[in-house]
Design an enzyme around this catalytic site. Sequence first.
Site, mmCIF file in Angstrom:
data_model
loop_
_atom_site.group_PDB
_atom_site.id
_atom_site.type_symbol
_atom_site.label_atom_id
_atom_site.label_comp_id
_atom_site.label_asym_id
_atom_site.label_seq_id
_atom_site.Cartn_x
_atom_site.Cartn_y
_atom_site.Cartn_z
ATOM 1 N N HIS A 43 4.466 -37.615 -2.694
ATOM 2 C CA HIS A 43 5.595 -38.092 -4.004
ATOM 3 C C HIS A 43 4.631 -38.339 -4.972
ATOM 4 C CE1 HIS A 43 9.076 -41.064 -4.540
ATOM 5 N NE2 HIS A 43 8.529 -40.516 -5.690
ATOM 6 N N GLU A 73 8.350 -35.037 -2.771
ATOM 7 C CA GLU A 73 9.411 -35.953 -3.138
ATOM 8 C C GLU A 73 9.352 -36.282 -4.678
ATOM 9 O OE1 GLU A 73 9.639 -38.472 1.080
ATOM 10 O OE2 GLU A 73 8.645 -39.245 -0.628
ATOM 11 N N HIS A 201 11.080 -44.216 5.375
ATOM 12 C CA HIS A 201 10.764 -45.536 4.670
ATOM 13 C C HIS A 201 10.513 -46.607 5.697
ATOM 14 C CE1 HIS A 201 9.781 -47.605 0.875
ATOM 15 N NE2 HIS A 201 10.004 -48.611 1.473
#
Length: 255
Positions: A43, A73, A201
């Site tokens: 990310h 991401e 997450h």
Amino acid sequence: MTALSVNVNKIAVLRNSRGGNDPDVVRAAMTCLRAGAHGITVHPRPDQRHVRAQDVYALSELTRQHGVEFNIEGNPFAPPREGYPGLLPLCEQTRPAQVTLVPDSDGQLTSDHGFDFGRDAERLRPLIAELKAMGCRVSLFVDADNPQIGQAAVLGADRVELYTGPYAEAFLQGDATQSLAQFADAARRAQAAGLGVNAGHDLSQANLARFLSEVPAVLEVSIGHALISEALYDGLEATVAAYLGAIAQAGVLDT
């Protein structure tokens, strides 16, 4: 079986705290793949506080060589800046198997909410089309309580990633039953719209098997913080193997 994609951002955080190249993000990713991980997630953020553009290029090559999926991401609305070319240019240069669009900003410690389709839909639609034209599968980060999850399919997305922070918090507090029911409903609504379902997450060894046993047909989990934290105690290969074991255990619990 649900695929495990290891997010190596936290390796880059540790490296960046001292400069240089230790610990080596690519070497860590290789270790995860050697242990059986099905893919690697990154990310990259505009502020470059962890994974940077050069890491994305190197990991793209690594995953291509190993024949596994690379998942990038990022916030598609964030403009480029020095050292960060922007999410879509990074994807055009590396052609990841999957791009997960996330509505985060520089001020966020971590991604903590999904898209608001009422606000973001028309901005997302052309960006999703661009990514799909590059050959990337597109996933949108969503909240389980979003009543418009199916809208992701209308916009052209292939999957949604359920933001599992609320489930992890409920699990930690000792009663995740209601949260799991909400996530299972969200997954079914997404699947009814023709979308694949990912999750990520705050998933951990402790809570992963139960989540996968009660939320139907999760195709992929992207896990970074807990996995890397646990690896400090048990080693990276052993920890990846433990997560793969939790995924396998979910199949047993689901029968």
